[in-house]
Design an enzyme around this catalytic site. Structure first.
Site, PDB file in Angstrom:
ATOM      1  N   SER A  22       0.864  -1.343  -0.058  1.00 16.33           N
ATOM      2  CA  SER A  22       0.279   0.085   0.088  1.00 16.33           C
ATOM      3  C   SER A  22       0.817   1.243  -0.014  1.00 16.33           C
ATOM      4  CB  SER A  22      -0.808  -0.067   1.378  1.00 16.33           C
ATOM      5  OG  SER A  22      -1.600   1.271   1.343  1.00 16.33           O
ATOM      6  N   LYS A  75     -13.168  -4.824   2.736  1.00 10.10           N
ATOM      7  CA  LYS A  75     -13.917  -4.069   2.324  1.00 10.10           C
ATOM      8  C   LYS A  75     -15.438  -4.268   2.794  1.00 10.10           C
ATOM      9  CE  LYS A  75     -11.206  -1.241  -1.119  1.00 10.10           C
ATOM     10  NZ  LYS A  75     -11.497  -0.574  -2.372  1.00 10.10           N
ATOM     11  N   ASP A 111     -13.758   5.738  -3.101  1.00 10.98           N
ATOM     12  CA  ASP A 111     -13.214   5.456  -4.268  1.00 10.98           C
ATOM     13  C   ASP A 111     -14.085   6.402  -5.675  1.00 10.98           C
ATOM     14  OD1 ASP A 111     -11.209   3.699  -3.554  1.00 10.98           O
ATOM     15  OD2 ASP A 111     -12.714   1.804  -3.523  1.00 10.98           O
ATOM     16  N   GLY A 139     -14.788  -5.688  -8.509  1.00 10.87           N
ATOM     17  CA  GLY A 139     -15.173  -4.788  -7.253  1.00 10.87           C
ATOM     18  C   GLY A 139     -14.767  -3.153  -7.405  1.00 10.87           C
ATOM     19  N   THR A 162     -17.468 -11.666 -18.491  1.00 12.37           N
ATOM     20  CA  THR A 162     -18.381 -12.345 -18.083  1.00 12.37           C
ATOM     21  C   THR A 162     -19.780 -11.583 -17.959  1.00 12.37           C
ATOM     22  OG1 THR A 162     -16.898 -13.596 -16.784  1.00 12.37           O
ATOM     23  CG2 THR A 162     -19.047 -14.271 -16.280  1.00 12.37           C
ATOM     24  N   ARG A 165     -21.753 -10.863 -14.546  1.00  8.33           N
ATOM     25  CA  ARG A 165     -21.260  -9.972 -13.576  1.00  8.33           C
ATOM     26  C   ARG A 165     -21.691  -8.700 -13.981  1.00  8.33           C
ATOM     27  NH1 ARG A 165     -15.191 -10.445 -11.709  1.00  8.33           N
ATOM     28  NH2 ARG A 165     -15.917  -9.915  -9.779  1.00  8.33           N
TER      29      ARG A 165
HETATM   30  P1  ATR Z   1     -11.199  -5.785  -9.172  1.00 16.64           P
HETATM   31  O1  ATR Z   1     -11.787  -5.988  -7.746  1.00 16.64           O
HETATM   32  O2  ATR Z   1      -9.790  -5.277  -9.065  1.00 16.64           O
HETATM   33  O3  ATR Z   1     -12.156  -5.165  -9.972  1.00 16.64           O
HETATM   34  P2  ATR Z   1     -11.746  -8.516  -9.993  1.00 16.64           P
HETATM   35  O4  ATR Z   1     -13.050  -8.510  -9.276  1.00 16.64           O
HETATM   36  O5  ATR Z   1     -11.145  -9.795 -10.100  1.00 16.64           O
HETATM   37  O6  ATR Z   1     -10.858  -7.316  -9.586  1.00 16.64           O
HETATM   38  O7  ATR Z   1     -12.249  -7.923 -11.499  1.00 16.64           O
HETATM   39  C1  ATR Z   1     -11.480  -7.938 -12.565  1.00 16.64           C
HETATM   40  C2  ATR Z   1     -12.305  -7.418 -13.652  1.00 16.64           C
HETATM   41  O8  ATR Z   1     -11.091  -7.451 -14.956  1.00 16.64           O
HETATM   42  C3  ATR Z   1     -13.293  -8.223 -14.316  1.00 16.64           C
HETATM   43  O9  ATR Z   1     -14.364  -7.360 -14.881  1.00 16.64           O
HETATM   44  C4  ATR Z   1     -12.707  -9.201 -15.105  1.00 16.64           C
HETATM   45  O10 ATR Z   1     -13.674  -9.741 -16.150  1.00 16.64           O
HETATM   46  P3  ATR Z   1     -14.585 -11.171 -15.726  1.00 16.64           P
HETATM   47  O11 ATR Z   1     -15.741 -10.674 -14.756  1.00 16.64           O
HETATM   48  O12 ATR Z   1     -14.974 -11.736 -16.736  1.00 16.64           O
HETATM   49  O13 ATR Z   1     -13.540 -12.147 -14.873  1.00 16.64           O
HETATM   50  C5  ATR Z   1     -11.706  -8.496 -15.833  1.00 16.64           C
HETATM   51  N1  ATR Z   1     -10.640  -9.030 -16.537  1.00 16.64           N
HETATM   52  C6  ATR Z   1      -9.560  -9.649 -16.110  1.00 16.64           C
HETATM   53  N2  ATR Z   1      -8.731 -10.434 -16.814  1.00 16.64           N
HETATM   54  C7  ATR Z   1      -9.557 -10.134 -18.292  1.00 16.64           C
HETATM   55  C8  ATR Z   1      -9.041 -10.377 -19.307  1.00 16.64           C
HETATM   56  N3  ATR Z   1      -8.246 -11.065 -19.913  1.00 16.64           N
HETATM   57  N4  ATR Z   1      -9.964 -10.187 -20.585  1.00 16.64           N
HETATM   58  C9  ATR Z   1     -11.095  -9.308 -20.191  1.00 16.64           C
HETATM   59  N5  ATR Z   1     -11.361  -8.809 -18.743  1.00 16.64           N
HETATM   60  C10 ATR Z   1     -10.676  -9.373 -18.057  1.00 16.64           C
END
Ligand code: ATR
Length: 285
Positions: A22, A75, A111, A139, A162, A165
């Site tokens: 951090s 969080k 944030d 998140g 996805t 989500r």
């Molecule tokens: P954070 O809390 O930092 O947002 P997270 O909850 O793991 O971390 O979310 C990461 C985001 O990056 C998600 O939207 C993820 O897509 P998925 O919901 O489909 O997993 C996206 N992400 C990570 N790697 C990716 C990739 N290679 N291509 C497209 N989206 C990706």
């Protein structure tokens, strides 16, 4: 006799698991020093099993802290354990800032504030648009969707690998928010004035796919909440295609402002010296 400033020294923390990466102690340490305040802001690594105990010692005054920041993975629990979470936290189901007031533990999430304050500083007038595209539904995207919606942007299109989500977030944040699969990115970008990357695409030197930003409106702003590297592949491509870009470091700096003010009683400023301090630290690691 003890120095009166010493008796009034306030102590705040950042807790996470792990928390050693951090940069918040650097930010708050800089402000304590430049504002001439007595106090401290320290890292407190707390495991998920110990978090409830940590919060109860905070509430009963045993820990000596007046509040602090909460990061991954605490969080959601910080929100649940707070006595007085605010409306922003309620909707997000997560808090990143805690403080004691009248013996009660209050909680908010800064944030979204940090995100907007950074845009305001780097791209004033960005909010003249009625359409935003947010890539990612993890998140990190939640507080941004909430902030952009609350600023009054009419349509917010959340695009995610996805799609389920993204749908969850559209349900959570109401009728202005729409969910889409990646294939729809080009289509929903048409005429948008704001494009935000909240995914980890392009983080830490990882490659990112090619993006065509041409459907965005002329004068659109492209921003990335990833700030390592400072110029992410997404920002580089957007700049090459002639769009105004805003890097994610400012969000980290601005989100710290409300917490500092709550704990230490003075509103700090985000300036070039602070940004330089963090950039120098990023070069070291
Ligand atoms: P954070 O809390 O930092 O947002 P997270 O909850 O793991 O971390 O979310 C990461 C985001 O990056 C998600 O939207 C993820 O897509 P998925 O919901 O489909 O997993 C996206 N992400 C990570 N790697 C990716 C990739 N290679 N291509 C497209 N989206 C990706």
């Amino acid at each position: 006799m003890r120095d009166s400033r010493e008796t009034s020294a306030r102590h705040a923390f950042v807790t996470g698991f792990p928390v050693k990466h951090s940069r918040s102690p650097l930010i708050h340490g800089h402000w304590l020093k430049t504002l001439g305040l007595t106090g401290s802001y320290t890292r407190q690594e707390v495991s998920p099993e110990d978090f409830a105990g940590f919060v109860s010692r905070l509430k009963n005054g045993e820990s000596g802290f007046i509040g602090g920041n909460v990061t991954i993975p605490h969080k959601e629990n910080a929100f649940r354990l707070a006595d007085r979470p605010d409306l922003l936290s309620e909707e997000l189901g997560a808090s990143n800032t805690l403080w004691l007031e009248d013996g009660k533990l209050c909680a908010t999430n800064t944030d979204g504030y940090g995100f907007l304050a950074n845009l305001e500083a780097q791209a004033p007038g960005w909010d003249r648009t009625d359409r935003a595209v947010i890539l990612g539904a993890g998140g990190a995207s939640r507080a941004i969707i909430q902030a952009v919606r609350d600023r009054g942007v009419g349509e917010i299109h959340v695009v995610n690998r996805t799609v389920a989500r993204a749908r969850e977030l559209a349900d959570r944040f109401g009728p202005k928010v729409h969910a889409h699969a990646m294939e729809a990115l080009c289509e929903v970008s048409k005429g948008a004035g704001l494009f935000v990357n909240t995914t980890s695409l392009g983080m830490d030197g990882e490659p990112a796919p090619d993006f065509d930003f041409s459907p965005l409106s002329a004068g659109a702003v492209v921003t990335d909440i990833v700030y390592v590297p400072l110029v992410t592949p997404i920002l580089r491509q957007a700049a090459e295609q002639g769009f105004l870009t805003v890097d994610g470091l400012g969000m980290l700096l601005h989100q710290a402002v409300p917490g500092f003010e709550k704990w230490f009683g003075a509103r700090p400023t985000v300036d070039a010296a602070l940004r330089q301090l963090i950039l120098a630290d990023m070069e070291k690691h």
